[in-house]
Structures are given as C-alpha cells and as structure tokens.
Scaffold this active site. Structure first.
Site, PDB file in Angstrom:
ATOM      1  N   ASN A 236      33.581  33.487  35.916  1.00  0.00           N
ATOM      2  CA  ASN A 236      33.554  32.102  35.444  1.00  0.00           C
ATOM      3  C   ASN A 236      32.950  31.264  36.563  1.00  0.00           C
ATOM      4  O   ASN A 236      33.609  30.974  37.559  1.00  0.00           O
ATOM      5  CB  ASN A 236      34.984  31.643  35.126  1.00  0.00           C
ATOM      6  CG  ASN A 236      35.033  30.168  34.744  1.00  0.00           C
ATOM      7  OD1 ASN A 236      33.997  29.515  34.612  1.00  0.00           O
ATOM      8  ND2 ASN A 236      36.241  29.648  34.572  1.00  0.00           N
ATOM      9  N   TRP A 237      31.671  30.913  36.389  1.00  0.00           N
ATOM     10  CA  TRP A 237      30.970  30.196  37.454  1.00  0.00           C
ATOM     11  C   TRP A 237      31.396  28.737  37.557  1.00  0.00           C
ATOM     12  O   TRP A 237      31.008  28.036  38.495  1.00  0.00           O
ATOM     13  CB  TRP A 237      29.453  30.276  37.224  1.00  0.00           C
ATOM     14  CG  TRP A 237      28.864  31.653  37.348  1.00  0.00           C
ATOM     15  CD1 TRP A 237      29.539  32.852  37.484  1.00  0.00           C
ATOM     16  CD2 TRP A 237      27.471  31.980  37.358  1.00  0.00           C
ATOM     17  NE1 TRP A 237      28.642  33.892  37.572  1.00  0.00           N
ATOM     18  CE2 TRP A 237      27.363  33.388  37.490  1.00  0.00           C
ATOM     19  CE3 TRP A 237      26.303  31.231  37.253  1.00  0.00           C
ATOM     20  CZ2 TRP A 237      26.131  34.048  37.533  1.00  0.00           C
ATOM     21  CZ3 TRP A 237      25.070  31.888  37.292  1.00  0.00           C
ATOM     22  CH2 TRP A 237      24.994  33.278  37.432  1.00  0.00           C
ATOM     23  N   LYS A 238      32.135  28.252  36.573  1.00  0.00           N
ATOM     24  CA  LYS A 238      32.571  26.843  36.546  1.00  0.00           C
ATOM     25  C   LYS A 238      31.366  25.925  36.739  1.00  0.00           C
ATOM     26  O   LYS A 238      30.275  26.235  36.264  1.00  0.00           O
ATOM     27  CB  LYS A 238      33.694  26.619  37.569  1.00  0.00           C
ATOM     28  CG  LYS A 238      34.851  27.614  37.358  1.00  0.00           C
ATOM     29  CD  LYS A 238      36.093  27.277  38.130  1.00  0.00           C
ATOM     30  CE  LYS A 238      37.174  28.327  37.850  1.00  0.00           C
ATOM     31  NZ  LYS A 238      38.437  28.056  38.499  1.00  0.00           N
TER      32      LYS A 238
ATOM     33  N   HIS B 176      40.793  27.048  29.160  1.00  0.00           N
ATOM     34  CA  HIS B 176      40.964  27.124  30.612  1.00  0.00           C
ATOM     35  C   HIS B 176      41.836  25.957  31.073  1.00  0.00           C
ATOM     36  O   HIS B 176      41.719  24.839  30.559  1.00  0.00           O
ATOM     37  CB  HIS B 176      39.603  27.091  31.315  1.00  0.00           C
ATOM     38  CG  HIS B 176      39.705  27.517  32.742  1.00  0.00           C
ATOM     39  ND1 HIS B 176      40.181  26.677  33.722  1.00  0.00           N
ATOM     40  CD2 HIS B 176      39.436  28.703  33.352  1.00  0.00           C
ATOM     41  CE1 HIS B 176      40.195  27.334  34.873  1.00  0.00           C
ATOM     42  NE2 HIS B 176      39.747  28.562  34.677  1.00  0.00           N
TER      43      HIS B 176
ATOM     44  N   GLU C 194      41.626  24.114  33.526  1.00  0.00           N
ATOM     45  CA  GLU C 194      40.869  22.939  33.985  1.00  0.00           C
ATOM     46  C   GLU C 194      40.480  22.054  32.799  1.00  0.00           C
ATOM     47  O   GLU C 194      40.373  20.832  32.939  1.00  0.00           O
ATOM     48  CB  GLU C 194      39.652  23.395  34.801  1.00  0.00           C
ATOM     49  CG  GLU C 194      40.098  23.908  36.176  1.00  0.00           C
ATOM     50  CD  GLU C 194      39.221  24.985  36.787  1.00  0.00           C
ATOM     51  OE1 GLU C 194      38.081  25.170  36.344  1.00  0.00           O
ATOM     52  OE2 GLU C 194      39.710  25.663  37.722  1.00  0.00           O
TER      53      GLU C 194
ATOM     54  N   GLU D  39      46.079  33.248  33.366  1.00  0.00           N
ATOM     55  CA  GLU D  39      45.689  32.585  34.606  1.00  0.00           C
ATOM     56  C   GLU D  39      46.781  31.591  35.003  1.00  0.00           C
ATOM     57  O   GLU D  39      46.773  30.445  34.538  1.00  0.00           O
ATOM     58  CB  GLU D  39      44.378  31.824  34.414  1.00  0.00           C
ATOM     59  CG  GLU D  39      43.215  32.694  34.021  1.00  0.00           C
ATOM     60  CD  GLU D  39      41.882  32.089  34.463  1.00  0.00           C
ATOM     61  OE1 GLU D  39      41.127  32.796  35.128  1.00  0.00           O
ATOM     62  OE2 GLU D  39      41.617  30.908  34.170  1.00  0.00           O
TER      63      GLU D  39
ATOM     64  N   GLY E 295      42.118  29.158  42.391  1.00  0.00           N
ATOM     65  CA  GLY E 295      41.427  28.479  43.487  1.00  0.00           C
ATOM     66  C   GLY E 295      42.300  28.189  44.688  1.00  0.00           C
ATOM     67  O   GLY E 295      41.914  27.430  45.576  1.00  0.00           O
TER      68      GLY E 295
ATOM     69  N   SER F 131      42.571  33.613  41.899  1.00  0.00           N
ATOM     70  CA  SER F 131      42.382  34.109  43.270  1.00  0.00           C
ATOM     71  C   SER F 131      42.188  35.618  43.340  1.00  0.00           C
ATOM     72  O   SER F 131      42.607  36.263  44.306  1.00  0.00           O
ATOM     73  CB  SER F 131      43.536  33.654  44.178  1.00  0.00           C
ATOM     74  OG  SER F 131      43.545  32.238  44.278  1.00  0.00           O
TER      75      SER F 131
ATOM     76  N   GLY G 266      36.866  33.421  39.394  1.00  0.00           N
ATOM     77  CA  GLY G 266      36.183  32.165  39.700  1.00  0.00           C
ATOM     78  C   GLY G 266      35.362  32.298  40.971  1.00  0.00           C
ATOM     79  O   GLY G 266      34.250  32.831  40.975  1.00  0.00           O
ATOM     80  N   GLY G 267      35.920  31.833  42.078  1.00  0.00           N
ATOM     81  CA  GLY G 267      35.193  31.746  43.347  1.00  0.00           C
ATOM     82  C   GLY G 267      34.453  33.030  43.736  1.00  0.00           C
ATOM     83  O   GLY G 267      33.282  32.982  44.137  1.00  0.00           O
TER      84      GLY G 267
HETATM   85  P1  13P Z   1      39.535  31.558  41.183  1.00  0.00           P
HETATM   86  O1  13P Z   1      39.158  33.031  41.073  1.00  0.00           O
HETATM   87  O2  13P Z   1      38.535  30.751  41.967  1.00  0.00           O
HETATM   88  O3  13P Z   1      40.953  31.388  41.607  1.00  0.00           O
HETATM   89  O4  13P Z   1      39.428  30.962  39.685  1.00  0.00           O
HETATM   90  C1  13P Z   1      40.047  31.645  38.645  1.00  0.00           C
HETATM   91  C2  13P Z   1      39.630  31.023  37.371  1.00  0.00           C
HETATM   92  O5  13P Z   1      39.962  29.893  37.077  1.00  0.00           O
HETATM   93  C3  13P Z   1      38.783  31.830  36.476  1.00  0.00           C
HETATM   94  O6  13P Z   1      38.672  31.253  35.218  1.00  0.00           O
END
Ligand code: 13P
Length: 259
Positions: A9-11, A95, A97, A167, A173, A212, A233-234
């Site tokens: 997930n590149w956000k 998600h 977010e 999640e 994050g 994470s 994510g990251g």
């Molecule tokens: P991180 O891997 O950066 O914690 O993000 C997880 C995420 O929200 C994937 O959708």
C-alpha cells in the site's frame, strides 16, 4: 486453497520516476519467486503507468479506494469500472486512514465492498482496533462489528475470493508491530467469526496482517497458521525490503496448505 498475498500500500507517495524505479527494482528482486501472490497499490494517478511497468511480471495491480457511485455528478471520485478499465484488481477499502480522516463508516465501506464485487474486483477489506479500543479489551468486538457490516448485509458468500486485512491502528506506521501471537489470536478470531456462518468460506479467506511489517519481522508473522501474507505500508516503498517480505511469505508452509 489459500495462498499468501503480500500487497504494498503505497499510500500518498510516489511520482512518475519513482513508480518506474520501484517497479523495475521489484521485477529484478522478485524474478523466479513463486508461491506467493504479489500486488502493489499505487495512488490512482499512477495506475496506468504502473500497469505498463508490471506487464509480463506476476505482480498484480491494486489501488487504495473506490467510490460507491458508478458514474455521474460526483466530483473528484473514481468508480469501480474506471479502476477495472485501468487493470486494477485488488482494491483496498476501509483502511483506518480513510475511516479516521474521511469519516468512513462501516456502512459506507460495506457499500464499497458490494460495488467492487459487482464489478468483478477483489475487495481488500481493512479492519482493526485503535490503541484505546485495544487497551479497553475491545479488539474482538471492533473486528466483529467491522466484519458484520458486510456479513450481515451481504452474507458469508460475499467473502468468497476476497481479502481481509487485519491492521491494528496502533501498529500502523509506528514501528510497533503486533507480536506474531497477538496477530494470530485476532486472525483466528476473524476466521472463526466468518466460519460461524460458513466454514468453507472462512477457510479460503485470505487474512493479511498489516502494521509495521518489515524485512525483519515478516517471517515469524507468516509462520502463524492464520496469517496469509501482509498489507505493507512503509516497507513497500523499498524494493529490497518488500522482496524480503514476499520471499518470507512464499517460504512459509502452513499446516492447511494442502494443495
Ligand atoms: P506500515 O507498514 O507503514 O505500518 O503501514 C501499514 C498499512 O497501513 C498498510 O495498509
């Protein structure tokens, strides 16, 4: 039979150059790796470019959101058919977010789920509790409520061929992943919750862990019987780290990988 799926997930990250470089890096790092589905979810703006860049590889295209409306006067929105037109297959919905910053409700997310299914796309339904809910012992209650929004309106059959991503919001994050045992307990709860309606459907649902996940902790998470890959994510923004995670999922052998 369930197979693991690792999805990036590149956000809200990327530009044209980065899309080409990251995908070129993934193609190199992942060549010859099988036994694990791999998907990337770039921002919608880069889907067409990404689709061309992954062509001929086994990387599948996804993205991060969809509107509930199919067409018409809905300024700024993107429809399921548009995503399909561009070649996206796995669509992240719910998600945290979006639940938090865009006040998306369980009901709205359930509608998105139905719209994606109707379009022949695969929902990646994100669920998970906040830190306060976790500390109040409400993890199972929150996950059940978020699953029930779909289960009670669309039935257990709706979960055929879809992906659920657990999640925990406190792990996203933060560098503070759930432990393998913590995550496994919730994944098992989610699968059993669906199994109460339909055991066969529950057995085939891919349940990813997200929060994470990195190249260091992935293998021990994937060793858990109900953790079927990850939503990353990251670490999905670095080809080498993402490839280590994919390889860890491909190497994980589960007792119920019977095929
Ligand atoms: P991180 O891997 O950066 O914690 O993000 C997880 C995420 O929200 C994937 O959708």
């Amino acid at each position: 039979m369930r197979h693991p799926l690792v999805m990036g997930n590149w956000k809200l990250n990327g530009n044209k150059q980065m899309v080409n470089e990251l995908i070129a890096g993934l193609r190199t790092e992942l060549s010859g790796v099988d036994g694990c589905g791999v998907a990337i979810a770039p921002p919608v703006m880069y889907l067409d470019q990404a689709k061309h860049a992954i062509s001929g590889s086994h990387i599948v295209l996804g993205t991060q959101n969809v509107d509930v409306n199919l067409f018409g006067a809905f300024t700024g929105e993107v429809s399921a058919d548009m995503l399909k037109d561009l070649g996206a297959e796995y669509i992240i919905i719910g998600h945290s977010e979006r639940r938090i910053y865009h006040a998306e409700s369980d009901e709205l997310i359930a509608k998105k789920f139905a719209v994606l299914k109707a379009a022949g796309l695969t929902p990646v339904l994100c669920i998970g509790e906040t830190e306060a809910e976790n500390e109040a012992g409400k993890t199972e209650e929150v996950c059940a409520r978020q699953i029930n929004a779909v289960l009670n309106s669309q039935g257990a059959d709706a979960f055929n061929g879809v992906v659920v991503a657990y999640e925990p919001v406190w792990a996203i994050g933060t560098g503070k992943s759930a432990t393998p045992a913590q995550a496994q307990a919730v994944h098992n709860f989610i699968r059993n919750h669906i199994a109460k309606k339909d055991a066969a459907v529950a057995a085939q649902v891919i349940i990813q862990y997200g929060g994470s996940v990195n190249d260091k902790n992935a293998a021990e998470l994937f060793a858990q019987p109900d953790i079927d890959g990850a939503l990353v994510g990251g670490a999905s923004l670095k080809a080498d780290a993402f490839a280590v995670i994919v390889k860890a999922a491909a190497a994980a052998k589960k007792p119920d990988d019977l095929s």
